[in-house]
Design an enzyme around this catalytic site. Structure first.
Site, mmCIF file in Angstrom:
data_model
loop_
_atom_site.group_PDB
_atom_site.id
_atom_site.type_symbol
_atom_site.label_atom_id
_atom_site.label_comp_id
_atom_site.label_asym_id
_atom_site.label_seq_id
_atom_site.Cartn_x
_atom_site.Cartn_y
_atom_site.Cartn_z
ATOM 1 N N SER A 1 47.555 24.381 41.273
ATOM 2 C CA SER A 1 46.472 23.523 40.806
ATOM 3 C C SER A 1 46.903 22.760 39.569
ATOM 4 C CB SER A 1 45.248 24.386 40.468
ATOM 5 O OG SER A 1 44.262 23.629 39.790
ATOM 6 N N TYR B 1 41.237 31.381 37.094
ATOM 7 C CA TYR B 1 41.833 30.631 38.207
ATOM 8 C C TYR B 1 43.139 29.963 37.782
ATOM 9 C CZ TYR B 1 42.197 27.124 41.940
ATOM 10 O OH TYR B 1 42.646 26.339 42.970
#
Length: 254
Positions: A146, A159
């Site tokens: 990400s 995350y």
């Protein structure tokens, strides 16, 4: 002597980015195996689309957070591939399956962290480990990370941190698998308009505009911006790309 098609396994391939990756990879003449967590109907639709493109495809149910299910999944997939291709092996593994967690550090619970850890790191690690004997030498692994490992946004501490761990793991895998000519790379998407995280990027106009304003190319990402890059990493043309983090974000926050 008849040569078989290459085969790619994409986890979480029934929707969003995983679906786009599966279709883009099939366009390269590669057969596809996808996994889905719960929506068999959506997975079957992706399989049908790939079949109409002239490539073989099949979907298997898999909870990538449940390590105890990995042996039976690998056995089921290998048995199917052996029957269809006289070989249980695949050529490419794309670790894509995942869920979002938006919670500040002050509010994150141990249960939340465990859930995301199991999906985004532990599951990736051990599914890859189980599949290594079934990945052909000269193949490749693509791990999906990400933009949040580079760009810090409050609420994504767990995350983003776990995706950073996957990026580091990928470099170690590249080193350890080099003797088998298996390349391991990371794709790090920027903000993409999908249903991921409840459609946060796609459906929240204020957030969508905010991301577009800090992106050099002037908009948020779309699934079509990602799938083709992953597909490229599943081709011989990309053989010399190894142990790399490739951010695909349109120049977000540069």
């Amino acid at each position: 002597m008849e040569t078989r098609n290459k085969i790619a396994l994409i986890t979480g391939g029934s929707r969003g980015l995983g679906k786009n990756m599966a279709l883009a990879i099939a366009k390269k003449g590669i057969d596809v195996v996808i996994t889905y967590h719960a929506n068999k109907e959506a997975a079957d639709e992706v399989v049908e689309q790939i079949l109409t493109m002239g490539q073989n495809a099949i979907a298997f149910q898999l909870d990538t957070s449940n390590m105890k299910s990995f042996d039976s999944f690998v056995s089921e997939m290998a048995t199917h591939l052996e029957k269809e291709n006289n070989s249980p092996n695949i050529d490419y593994l794309i670790n894509n399956a995942g869920t979002a967690l938006y919670a500040p550090v002050t509010d994150t619970t141990e249960e939340q962290m465990d859930a995301v850890f199991n999906i985004h790191y532990k599951g990736v690690f051990f599914l890859t480990q189980k599949l290594l004997p079934f990945i052909n030498d000269g193949g490749g692994i693509v791990n999906i990370s990400s933009g949040l490992t580079r760009l810090v946004m409050p609420g994504s501490a767990v995350y983003g941190s776990l995706k950073s761990a996957v990026e580091t793991l990928s470099r170690y895998l590249a080193k350890e698998l080099g003797s088998r000519r298996i390349r391991v790379n990371v794709i790090a998407p920027g903000a993409i308009a999908t249903d991921f995280g409840g459609g946060r990027v796609r459906d929240n106009k204020e957030f969508n505009d905010q991301v577009a304003n800090i992106t050099a190319l002037g908009r948020v990402g779309l699934p079509d911006d990602i799938g083709g890059v992953v597909a490229f990493l599943c081709t011989a043309e990309s053989f010399w790309i190894n142990a790399q983090r490739i951010e695909v974000s349109g120049g977000q926050a540069i």
